[in-house]
Design a protein around this motif. Sequence first.
Motif: not given
Length: 222
Positions: A115, A117, A128, A130, A183
């Motif tokens: 990914t 980001k 963040y 992404g 995440d």
Amino acid sequence: MKILASMLAVGAVTVPSIASARDDAGRIQIKAFATVVLPDGEITAVNTDIVGLPGNTQTKASDNVVPTVAAEYFVSDNFSIETICCLTQHDVDGTSGLPGAELVADAKLIPATVTAKYHLPLAGVRPYVGAGATYFWWVDVEPGESTLPLGVTRTTLSDELGLVLQAGLDIPLNDNGFGLSVDAKRYFVDTTARWFAGDTLAIETEHKLDPWVISAGVSYRF
């Protein structure tokens, strides 16, 4: 208007100064996670059926909790490239038509993922977002126990390319690079399942996997 212009000018100077103060360009971050994998597994099409599945047959893939490792390279202060490493294992069971029937057993998957980001230019806590690509590589798939009486001798799941969206939060703990991270990823990937009786294709179905992958753990940036 002069006050507004002054505020915008200060903001334009302040945001880059925060980013440059971090001086992340060229740094690497390693994360060790505990990860929950929550796939779908729904049948979207039946291509071949010589055994006569019930018309309302539907399936669900099992959830799993696994350790994962992420490695991230900061191209600039706010942009990074990340890849993850893990192995997850799932069964596929019937939910309707064949309720409780184990159709696929111990399917082992490597979800190779990369990914790009963007890290919001904030001091302290760093959220963040992404997006990227994934390749679902099935390294081992076994016929489910409920398929063996039908004469099934082999089961396969097709390897597939897919897309992934991502969002998360990095929380620094000190100035030495240690931190906490959370995440969340949503994958968009399908697979084709095939059950063979000897050399004969008995059943072929299309499945929507589309797992949520939610992680929490520690990080180290250097």
